[in-house]
Design a protein around this motif. Structure first.
Motif, short mmCIF file in Angstrom:
data_model
loop_
_atom_site.label_atom_id
_atom_site.label_comp_id
_atom_site.label_asym_id
_atom_site.label_seq_id
_atom_site.Cartn_x
_atom_site.Cartn_y
_atom_site.Cartn_z
N GLY A 352 -54.47 28.41 6.47
CA GLY A 352 -55.49 29.20 7.16
C GLY A 352 -55.20 30.68 7.18
N GLY A 353 -54.16 31.11 6.48
CA GLY A 353 -53.83 32.52 6.43
C GLY A 353 -54.77 33.30 5.52
N PRO A 354 -54.61 34.62 5.44
CA PRO A 354 -55.53 35.46 4.67
C PRO A 354 -55.35 35.29 3.17
CG PRO A 354 -53.71 36.78 5.51
CD PRO A 354 -53.56 35.41 6.12
N GLU A 355 -56.43 35.56 2.44
CA GLU A 355 -56.36 35.58 0.99
C GLU A 355 -55.68 36.88 0.54
OE1 GLU A 355 -60.40 35.07 -0.20
OE2 GLU A 355 -60.52 33.02 0.61
N PHE A 356 -55.18 36.90 -0.68
CA PHE A 356 -54.43 38.06 -1.16
C PHE A 356 -54.80 38.35 -2.61
CE2 PHE A 356 -51.90 34.23 -1.74
CZ PHE A 356 -51.48 34.32 -3.05
N GLU A 357 -54.49 39.57 -3.04
CA GLU A 357 -54.80 39.98 -4.41
C GLU A 357 -53.85 39.27 -5.38
OE1 GLU A 357 -53.98 44.06 -6.31
OE2 GLU A 357 -56.08 44.16 -5.64
N ARG A 358 -54.41 38.75 -6.48
CA ARG A 358 -53.62 37.98 -7.43
C ARG A 358 -54.08 38.29 -8.85
NH1 ARG A 358 -50.18 36.12 -10.60
NH2 ARG A 358 -49.62 33.91 -10.67
N PRO A 359 -53.50 39.32 -9.53
CA PRO A 359 -53.86 39.54 -10.94
C PRO A 359 -53.43 38.34 -11.78
CG PRO A 359 -52.66 41.42 -10.01
CD PRO A 359 -52.53 40.30 -9.03
N MET A 360 -54.25 37.98 -12.77
CA MET A 360 -53.98 36.82 -13.62
C MET A 360 -54.17 37.21 -15.08
SD MET A 360 -55.98 33.95 -11.31
CE MET A 360 -57.49 34.94 -11.29
N HIS A 361 -53.26 36.78 -15.93
CA HIS A 361 -53.23 37.18 -17.33
C HIS A 361 -53.26 35.96 -18.25
CE1 HIS A 361 -51.07 40.14 -14.86
NE2 HIS A 361 -51.53 41.07 -15.68
N TRP A 362 -53.91 36.15 -19.39
CA TRP A 362 -53.95 35.10 -20.41
C TRP A 362 -53.86 35.73 -21.80
CZ3 TRP A 362 -57.34 35.32 -16.32
CH2 TRP A 362 -57.41 34.21 -15.46
N ARG A 363 -53.40 34.94 -22.75
CA ARG A 363 -53.53 35.31 -24.16
C ARG A 363 -53.62 34.02 -24.97
NH1 ARG A 363 -47.28 37.36 -25.34
NH2 ARG A 363 -46.44 35.29 -25.86
N MET A 364 -54.32 34.10 -26.10
CA MET A 364 -54.48 32.95 -26.98
C MET A 364 -54.31 33.40 -28.42
SD MET A 364 -55.29 29.88 -25.77
CE MET A 364 -56.42 29.08 -26.91
N ASN A 365 -53.55 32.62 -29.19
CA ASN A 365 -53.45 32.86 -30.62
C ASN A 365 -54.82 32.68 -31.28
OD1 ASN A 365 -52.01 33.53 -32.91
ND2 ASN A 365 -51.38 31.42 -33.34
N HIS A 366 -55.56 31.68 -30.83
CA HIS A 366 -56.88 31.37 -31.35
C HIS A 366 -57.84 32.55 -31.12
CE1 HIS A 366 -60.56 29.31 -32.22
NE2 HIS A 366 -60.95 29.28 -30.95
N ARG A 367 -58.30 33.15 -32.20
CA ARG A 367 -59.26 34.26 -32.17
C ARG A 367 -58.69 35.51 -31.50
NH1 ARG A 367 -65.08 32.24 -30.36
NH2 ARG A 367 -65.61 34.27 -31.27
N GLY A 368 -57.38 35.60 -31.40
CA GLY A 368 -56.76 36.79 -30.82
C GLY A 368 -57.26 37.12 -29.44
N GLN A 369 -57.44 36.10 -28.61
CA GLN A 369 -58.02 36.31 -27.29
C GLN A 369 -56.99 36.84 -26.29
OE1 GLN A 369 -61.08 33.16 -26.06
NE2 GLN A 369 -59.88 32.06 -27.57
N ARG A 370 -57.46 37.68 -25.39
CA ARG A 370 -56.65 38.15 -24.28
C ARG A 370 -57.58 38.36 -23.08
NH1 ARG A 370 -54.69 43.98 -26.58
NH2 ARG A 370 -53.82 42.59 -28.17
#
Length: 444
Positions: A352-370
């Motif tokens: 029940g505590g407060p929400e917080f900032e959470r940067p999230m990162h991804w990368r994929m070899n397929h189609r050079g996705q980021r």
């Protein structure tokens, strides 16, 4: 300050993972009823009795990499095997394409802290003799080692039988979803009869192809050599597959209640990545193999009566590995010093505590996705093209703000690049094993 559970008992954990489930496939996420009625009544009740996350993500839009993150509570990019998208079914004998036995996992860390541990269901983190669940902290294992298998013959895409009980291959008749549910119920009864807390990882293959319901045993020989099943299936079969899984989850929750341990058990449900051919991702676009929202935003539901109040909905941003960190935090188990966690505990939010900032990162070899999700904004690159989306206003990712906000685009590109520089590079020999052509996927 971390909000601790009201119960002094270390919680049991049941971590349930569906395979290729779309964001809106469940009723509690806006999914439409099927011709037979509600698709997911058990999971809908679980959400009503606990908490449902609307901005939860998978660590990858494909199965194996997400499972590396789930097991380690770390970015999957740190391990060579996770560079495969996904690990191929013919990788037996490889010493690199799998989860190393010396890598700390949620199972090994909890086991060493006195937990009983079992994996029932899909492994897909490398094949014997070098890799396997019993080498990575699980006391018991029952299920397939590879990726997709036929639900009746239990053969993988290369025609090899793939159902195991521990290190022994077993031939059991029956619909795989039901076999997994049966074993999960037996495991709960066995573990709950003792004094030690337990971790049950229940990793269904449903609703992954081939498209077979409990009544489709006659299709097994037809699809055995073509598990991708591009000419088969329909939305009705697909929804029935989800319903079979939902029924099994209901039986597992019933076993926890019968054993008197439901209140002290953290039950978590999610999918390993976004939906595929017949899934409902509305209003998101894309699906499995894509870093658009439909490929990575997934259901996250948690129930724990000793800590989580009923009927809660959270917009907290989170990744698969955050939930792994959460269950370790709930159990009071620290990470191995030489393998610090990338996952961030959500225990305060659950309490029940407060929400917080959470940067999230991804990368994929397929189609050079980021991709980078930071606050309401998302940076995306596909095939060398850059996009900037205000997800809070445009979660369908239709209005590219990149030409209008070049400074924000540059900041987010730089943020992603600094994170990427902290990760090992993608190996030159890493492969993409779609099993189908991208053009075969529906365009949403």
């Amino acid at each position: 300050m971390t909000v601790r559970p009201r119960s002094a008992r270390r919680p049991n954990v049941v971590f349930i993972v569906a395979d290729d489930l779309g964001h809106a496939d469940l009723g509690c996420y806006g999914g439409r009823p099927a011709d037979f009625g509600p698709v997911s009544p058990t999971l809908d009740r679980m959400a009503a009795n606990g908490i449902r996350f609307t901005q939860g993500y998978a660590n990858s839009p494909v199965c194996s990499p997400t499972r590396f993150a789930l097991m380690t509570a770390r970015y999957q990019y740190r391990l060579r095997g996770a560079a495969e998208e996904p690990i191929r079914n013919n990788s037996r004998g490889s010493t690199t394409l799998g989860l190393p036995a010396d890598q700390p996992t949620i199972a090994s860390l909890l086991r060493d802290a006195g937990y009983r541990t079992a994996l029932v269901g899909k492994w897909h983190l490398g094949l014997p003799p070098h890799f396997g669940p019993l080498r990575s902290g699980y006391e018991h294992f029952y299920g397939p080692m590879s990726g997709g298998v036929d639900y009746f013959s239990h053969c993988s895409g290369n025609g090899v039988h793939d159902l195991w009980d521990g290190d022994e291959e077993v031939h059991h008749e029956g619909y795989l979803t039901d076999l997994l549910s049966d074993r999960a119920v037996v495991t709960v009864r066995e573990f709950a009869s003792g004094d030690a807390p337990f971790l049950l990882s229940l990793h269904y293959t449903a609703p992954h192809w081939p498209w077979e319901t409990r009544d489709d045993a006659g299709r097994a020989l037809v699809v055995r050599d073509n598990l991708f099943d591009l000419a088969g299936g329909n939305i009705h079969t697909y929804r029935r597959m989800i319903h079979h899984m939902d029924e099994g989850i209901g039986r597992v929750l019933g076993a926890l209640a019968d054993a008197g341990v439901l209140d002290d058990t953290l039950v978590v449900f999610t999918s390993d990545n976004g939906g595929e051919r017949f899934s409902d991702n509305w209003p998101l676009v894309g699906g499995k193999m894509d870093l658009t929202e439909g490929g990575i935003r997934v259901p996250w539901i948690a129930q724990w009566p000793a800590l989580i109040g009923p009927g809660r909905v959270s917009a907290q941003h989170c990744l698969t590995m955050d939930w792994s960190a959460t269950l370790l935090d709930a159990a009071g188990v620290a990470a191995a010093p030489e393998h610090p966690l990338d996952g961030v505990s959500l225990l305060d939010v659950l309490a029940g505590g407060p929400e917080f900032e959470r940067p999230m990162h991804w990368r994929m070899n397929h189609r050079g996705q980021r991709a980078l999700r930071h606050g309401r904004w998302k940076y995306l690159q596909v095939d060398g093209h850059e996009y900037l989306f205000d997800i809070d206003a445009d979660e369908r990712e239709r209005a590219n703000r990149a030409p209008l906000e070049p400074e924000r685009l540059a900041r987010m590109r730089d943020h992603w690049q600094r994170w990427n520089d902290s990760m090992p590079p993608i190996p030159a020999d890493a492969t993409v094993s779609l099993g189908y052509s991208v053009k075969d996927m529906p365009q949403r």
